[in-house]
Design an enzyme around this catalytic site. Structure first.
Site, short mmCIF file in Angstrom:
data_model
loop_
_atom_site.label_atom_id
_atom_site.label_comp_id
_atom_site.label_asym_id
_atom_site.label_seq_id
_atom_site.Cartn_x
_atom_site.Cartn_y
_atom_site.Cartn_z
N CYS A 176 -4.79 -1.04 -0.93
CA CYS A 176 -5.29 0.33 -0.84
C CYS A 176 -6.79 0.35 -1.07
O CYS A 176 -7.32 -0.44 -1.83
CB CYS A 176 -4.63 1.18 -1.92
SG CYS A 176 -2.84 1.11 -1.87
N CYS A 207 -3.44 3.31 -5.53
CA CYS A 207 -2.53 2.20 -5.20
C CYS A 207 -1.26 2.32 -6.03
O CYS A 207 -1.32 2.63 -7.21
CB CYS A 207 -3.18 0.87 -5.53
SG CYS A 207 -4.17 0.21 -4.21
N CYS A 222 0.87 -1.18 0.00
CA CYS A 222 0.00 0.00 0.00
C CYS A 222 0.90 1.23 0.00
O CYS A 222 2.09 1.12 -0.27
CB CYS A 222 -0.99 -0.02 1.16
SG CYS A 222 -0.27 0.19 2.77
#
Length: 164
Positions: free
Chosen positions: A84, A92, A12
């Site tokens: 994400c 992301c 992430c």
């Protein structure tokens, strides 16, 4: 998958909350031969204290875990899972390597504003989603999917739609 150890990268942006919860939970549940690592495209530099507390409350160790950049990975992963979410237009990072990629988006509980109870509930919900997805991943016939990357990706993408 192959006989050698397989590495799953949870990725992430900040590598302080969702990806670390994913890494620690995966490593807690995974059999020998499977290992998770985590990283961020713009690491926060520290783990979110609530993520650490949550994992401790589940009996999952965070010893040795820290917020790190995807530029500092110790190995090339076999699978990359972005975690994400879509809240606040979060983007992301895209890992650019010869790996199987999938997206298991979940909103960042570290950005929840509210009462202590509301924030705790957000962290518990995030953990529940991540754990359910990891359990589904670990239930896959990985040996049977080892030589069929398209089938593996399809299964991983399905897992990303699990919400509880």
């Amino acid at each position: 998958m192959q006989e050698q150890a397989q590495t799953v990268l949870f990725l992430c942006t900040g590598n302080s909350c969702r990806s670390v919860i994913s890494e620690a939970t995966f490593n807690h549940l995974a059999p020998a031969g499977l290992k998770a690592i985590s990283a961020g495209s713009h690491p926060a530099g520290q783990l979110h204290p609530r993520a650490v507390s949550l994992l401790a409350s589940k009996g999952i160790s965070t010893e040795g875990y820290f917020s790190k950049s995807w530029n500092d990975l110790p190995v090339t992963p076999d699978v990359v899972v972005t975690v994400c979410g879509s809240a606040a237009g979060e983007t992301c990072p895209a890992y650019l390597g010869p790996v199987t990629r999938t997206h298991w988006g979940v909103d960042d509980p570290g950005h929840v504003v509210g009462t202590e109870e509301e924030i705790d509930t957000a962290f518990e919900r995030t953990y529940g989603i991540i754990r359910a997805r990891i359990e589904a991943f670990l239930a896959l016939p990985l040996a049977g999917l080892a030589n069929d990357k398209a089938a593996l990706k399809a299964e991983l993408d399905k897992i990303g739609r699990i919400t509880t």
